[in-house]
Scaffold this active site. Structure first.
Site, PDB file in Angstrom:
ATOM      1  N   TYR A  57       0.810  -1.222   0.000  1.00 41.34           N
ATOM      2  CA  TYR A  57       0.000   0.000   0.000  1.00 41.34           C
ATOM      3  C   TYR A  57       0.842   1.270   0.000  1.00 41.34           C
ATOM      4  O   TYR A  57       0.343   2.349  -0.288  1.00 41.34           O
ATOM      5  CB  TYR A  57      -0.976   0.010   1.190  1.00 41.34           C
ATOM      6  CG  TYR A  57      -2.248  -0.748   0.907  1.00 41.34           C
ATOM      7  CD1 TYR A  57      -2.873  -0.627  -0.331  1.00 41.34           C
ATOM      8  CD2 TYR A  57      -2.829  -1.583   1.855  1.00 41.34           C
ATOM      9  CE1 TYR A  57      -4.033  -1.326  -0.615  1.00 41.34           C
ATOM     10  CE2 TYR A  57      -3.997  -2.285   1.580  1.00 41.34           C
ATOM     11  CZ  TYR A  57      -4.598  -2.156   0.338  1.00 41.34           C
ATOM     12  OH  TYR A  57      -5.743  -2.848   0.055  1.00 41.34           O
ATOM     13  N   THR A 195       4.583  24.765 -13.665  1.00 38.42           N
ATOM     14  CA  THR A 195       5.781  24.301 -14.364  1.00 38.42           C
ATOM     15  C   THR A 195       6.916  25.317 -14.205  1.00 38.42           C
ATOM     16  O   THR A 195       8.061  24.963 -13.935  1.00 38.42           O
ATOM     17  CB  THR A 195       5.468  24.062 -15.855  1.00 38.42           C
ATOM     18  OG1 THR A 195       4.544  22.986 -15.931  1.00 38.42           O
ATOM     19  CG2 THR A 195       6.715  23.733 -16.653  1.00 38.42           C
ATOM     20  N   GLY A 358       1.042 -13.081  -1.598  1.00 43.86           N
ATOM     21  CA  GLY A 358       0.762 -12.306  -0.396  1.00 43.86           C
ATOM     22  C   GLY A 358       1.425 -12.898   0.833  1.00 43.86           C
ATOM     23  O   GLY A 358       2.113 -13.926   0.757  1.00 43.86           O
ATOM     24  N   CYS A 385       2.505 -18.065  -6.025  1.00 41.25           N
ATOM     25  CA  CYS A 385       3.227 -18.010  -4.751  1.00 41.25           C
ATOM     26  C   CYS A 385       2.272 -18.344  -3.602  1.00 41.25           C
ATOM     27  O   CYS A 385       1.893 -19.497  -3.459  1.00 41.25           O
ATOM     28  CB  CYS A 385       3.917 -16.662  -4.583  1.00 41.25           C
ATOM     29  SG  CYS A 385       5.335 -16.800  -3.471  1.00 41.25           S
ATOM     30  N   HIS A 511       7.098 -16.447  -9.354  1.00 39.71           N
ATOM     31  CA  HIS A 511       6.260 -15.351  -9.856  1.00 39.71           C
ATOM     32  C   HIS A 511       6.461 -15.186 -11.363  1.00 39.71           C
ATOM     33  O   HIS A 511       7.346 -14.448 -11.778  1.00 39.71           O
ATOM     34  CB  HIS A 511       6.645 -14.030  -9.189  1.00 39.71           C
ATOM     35  CG  HIS A 511       6.328 -13.968  -7.738  1.00 39.71           C
ATOM     36  ND1 HIS A 511       5.220 -13.324  -7.256  1.00 39.71           N
ATOM     37  CD2 HIS A 511       6.976 -14.475  -6.656  1.00 39.71           C
ATOM     38  CE1 HIS A 511       5.203 -13.423  -5.933  1.00 39.71           C
ATOM     39  NE2 HIS A 511       6.254 -14.117  -5.541  1.00 39.71           N
ATOM     40  N   GLU A 513       4.802 -13.501 -13.345  1.00 34.19           N
ATOM     41  CA  GLU A 513       4.445 -12.142 -13.782  1.00 34.19           C
ATOM     42  C   GLU A 513       5.654 -11.226 -13.920  1.00 34.19           C
ATOM     43  O   GLU A 513       5.602 -10.249 -14.670  1.00 34.19           O
ATOM     44  CB  GLU A 513       3.410 -11.519 -12.837  1.00 34.19           C
ATOM     45  CG  GLU A 513       3.899 -11.122 -11.444  1.00 34.19           C
ATOM     46  CD  GLU A 513       3.868 -12.247 -10.410  1.00 34.19           C
ATOM     47  OE1 GLU A 513       3.864 -13.421 -10.822  1.00 34.19           O
ATOM     48  OE2 GLU A 513       3.867 -11.943  -9.196  1.00 34.19           O
TER      49      GLU A 513
HETATM   50  N1  GLN Z   1       3.985 -15.743   2.280  1.00 36.14           N
HETATM   51  C1  GLN Z   1       4.418 -16.793   1.422  1.00 36.14           C
HETATM   52  C2  GLN Z   1       5.867 -17.163   1.649  1.00 36.14           C
HETATM   53  O1  GLN Z   1       6.629 -16.392   2.168  1.00 36.14           O
HETATM   54  C3  GLN Z   1       4.182 -16.427  -0.036  1.00 36.14           C
HETATM   55  C4  GLN Z   1       4.966 -15.240  -0.472  1.00 36.14           C
HETATM   56  C5  GLN Z   1       4.469 -14.637  -1.769  1.00 36.14           C
HETATM   57  O2  GLN Z   1       3.331 -14.838  -2.161  1.00 36.14           O
HETATM   58  N2  GLN Z   1       5.301 -13.842  -2.409  1.00 36.14           N
HETATM   59  O3  GLN Z   1       6.283 -18.229   1.282  1.00 36.14           O
END
Ligand code: GLN
Length: 539
Positions: A57, A195, A358, A385, A511, A513
């Site tokens: 955030y 500006t 997350g 993840c 990941h 992405e």
């Molecule tokens: N919290 C989880 C871990 O540390 C997943 C981490 C994430 O989604 N980047 O393994």
């Protein structure tokens, strides 16, 4: 300092969020299309050593590079535009600068001198400005200075930029200032005063911008441009209009139309080696803007009120969607709002469900419900993840029947820790920069959805986690139909899980992405969107 490297600095004025990162990436793209080797780095004025410890955030997602740096999300734009990798050295914060200087001071490297902001902090900033140029790999380095001119915390950076001019000499140094020309509806007028003020602030610090890129909602008439040029002490043809665009991917072409690259080439005395005219880029835009079909995909996560928290995932869908000429309507859905009673209502219309990365326990129940719904209703599912870990927990609880199965991240006392802390993570007490980070190899199991998607058996993907699949349970999982489709050949860590008996159910510990770019959309995102299209046709 690379002797021939030319430096372009991009500063911002008037307000934040004008899109310096996109302007930097767009300019780099245009230079790249002329055969110039270019990279972009970002200097952020905050005191965190890196954004790894920041809540999404604060500044949006934390982007991870091949070499495992936790960086600002603008580096994601740089990679997506340029299709080249960035590294540890492409993102430097004030915290890192001070940390280096203080470490040197403790070692006695300043030989008894009083250590000061000028010259010691500014010298350290400059050393970092030049670092990527040391190997003479790049003809041009673009440096984006985070924050706004006039902020107390960015002063040392601006002072370092001023000094850099004298280190580099003529034709090797250029400052582009990004600013805003607001339109006052009541007066029906574009206003240049903010500006003028922000350029004055730069001038007070001894920095004369060479080019002004002016964000605006309306075209800038010639007389407005003239006024800006006159008051801000720049050439008329160096006042560049940057109109709001439909998509960030239009910006390189808009900047080309405004001749930003030509101005830069001529001021830095650069010559084009090729001119690819951005053919592939235009093809991508054509597909992006003329979709022949559309799907609804839900992104389930806990930071949904700030979409920047999922920047790379959102962009990956844009790349994958364009490659399939499919408009992906991505619905961001808060995991905390999903429960067994409303799951059908919340997710029933979706053609695909993605459970996002997350940390921590919040929203766990909703995420498990989302996975269960996708699994049972055979809706294409993609877990990234934490999303993959949740898929494992859900399967353990609801298919294998291990009622209390969990991750030790959420429930340290679970009797069935199907996800647990990695061996190497035990005993780590510092939070910053200590996760399993960056690129690792993964070997794919033949015949799986993942290996079909990638079309090869060995891949490299980027990680950011502390917890992993507990291999003691693998046999049990496989006997019930959840298989390890990809593993790290050295550590045996499970990197991908799949359900065989499902149209598309894939979870990745890494990941994907972070590696999707305009010119190389990620295969797993493409296949997931394809599965969503098929789902739509079936219903
Ligand atoms: N919290 C989880 C871990 O540390 C997943 C981490 C994430 O989604 N980047 O393994």
């Amino acid at each position: 300092m690379g002797s021939s490297t030319k430096h372009i600095f991009i500063t911002g004025g008037v307000t934040s969020s004008l899109g310096k990162g996109i302007i930097a990436a767009s300019l780099a793209k245009l230079l790249q299309s002329r055969g110039i080797s270019v990279t972009i780095q970002k200097f952020d004025p905050y005191l965190n050593i890196d954004p790894g410890t920041l809540n999404p955030y604060e500044h949006g997602e934390c982007y991870v590079t091949e070499d495992g740096a936790e960086t600002d999300l603008d580096l994601g734009h740089y990679e997506r535009f340029l299709n080249t990798s960035t590294s540890q050295d492409n993102n430097v914060t004030t915290g890192r600068i001070y940390n280096n200087v203080i470490t040197k001071e403790r070692k006695g490297e300043y030989l008894g001198k009083t250590v000061q902001v000028v010259p010691h902090i500014t010298d350290e900033i400059k050393r970092n400005f030049y670092k990527l140029g040391n190997e003479d790999k790049y003809e041009v380095i673009i440096t984006e200075i985070g924050g706004c001119v006039g902020d107390i915390e960015s002063l040392p950076f601006i002072e370092a930029v001023r000094q850099t001019k004298w280190d580099l000499g003529p034709n090797n140094f250029l400052v582009i200032h990004l600013t805003l020309i607001p339109y006052l509806a009541a007066a029906k007028e574009l206003k240049t005063k903010p500006t003028q003020h922000s350029v004055k602030q730069l001038l007070e610090a001894g920095v004369q911008p060479d080019i002004l890129v002016c964000r605006t909602e309306h075209h800038l008439p010639q007389d407005v441009k003239k006024k800006i040029a006159l008051f801000c002490n720049v050439q008329l043809n160096c006042v560049i209009e940057a109109m709001d665009a439909d998509t960030i991917y239009d910006v390189p072409l808009l900047m080309k139309k405004e001749k930003l690259d030509e101005r830069v080439m001529s001021k830095l005395k650069l010559t084009s080696k090729t001119n690819t005219e951005l053919e592939q880029w235009k093809e991508f835009l054509g597909r992006l803007k003329n979709p022949t079909q559309e799907v609804e995909i839900g992104l389930i996560g806990k930071y949904i009120s700030l979409p920047d928290a999922y920047k790379s995932i959102i962009e990956s869908f844009i790349h994958a969607g364009a490659s399939l000429e499919c408009k992906v309507h991505l619905r961001l859905i808060s995991s905390e709002e999903i429960n067994p009673e409303n799951v059908e209502k919340k997710l029933g219309e979706l053609n695909g469900i993605l459970v996002a990365p997350g940390f921590g326990e919040r929203g766990l129940v909703g995420k498990i419900e989302a996975v269960k719904f996708a699994r049972q209703k055979k809706i294409p599912f993609f877990g990234i993840c934490l999303g993959m870990q949740i898929a494992v927990i859900e399967f353990a609880q609801n298919v294998i029947g291990l009622d209390d199965a969990s991750s030790t991240e959420m429930n340290p006392d679970t009797k069935n820790p199907v996800i647990f802390l990695m061996e190497q993570q035990k005993g780590i007490t510092q939070l910053g920069g200590t996760m399993r980070l960056g690129s690792y190899i993964c070997e794919l199991e033949k015949g799986t959805k993942s290996s079909t998607a990638y079309g090869k058996s060995k891949i490299h993907e980027r990680h950011r986690h502390r917890y992993e699949f507990n291999n003691e349970y693998l046999e049990k999982f496989e006997s019930y139909g959840m298989i390890a489709a990809g593993k790290n050949p050295e550590s045996g860590l499970v990197e991908i899980i799949e359900l065989a008996d499902h149209p598309w159910f894939v979870g990745t510990q890494f990941h994907p992405e972070y590696k999707s770019t305009v010119l190389a959309p990620h295969p797993l995102f493409i296949r997931f969107v394809k599965a969503a299209i098929e789902n739509k046709h079936q219903n």
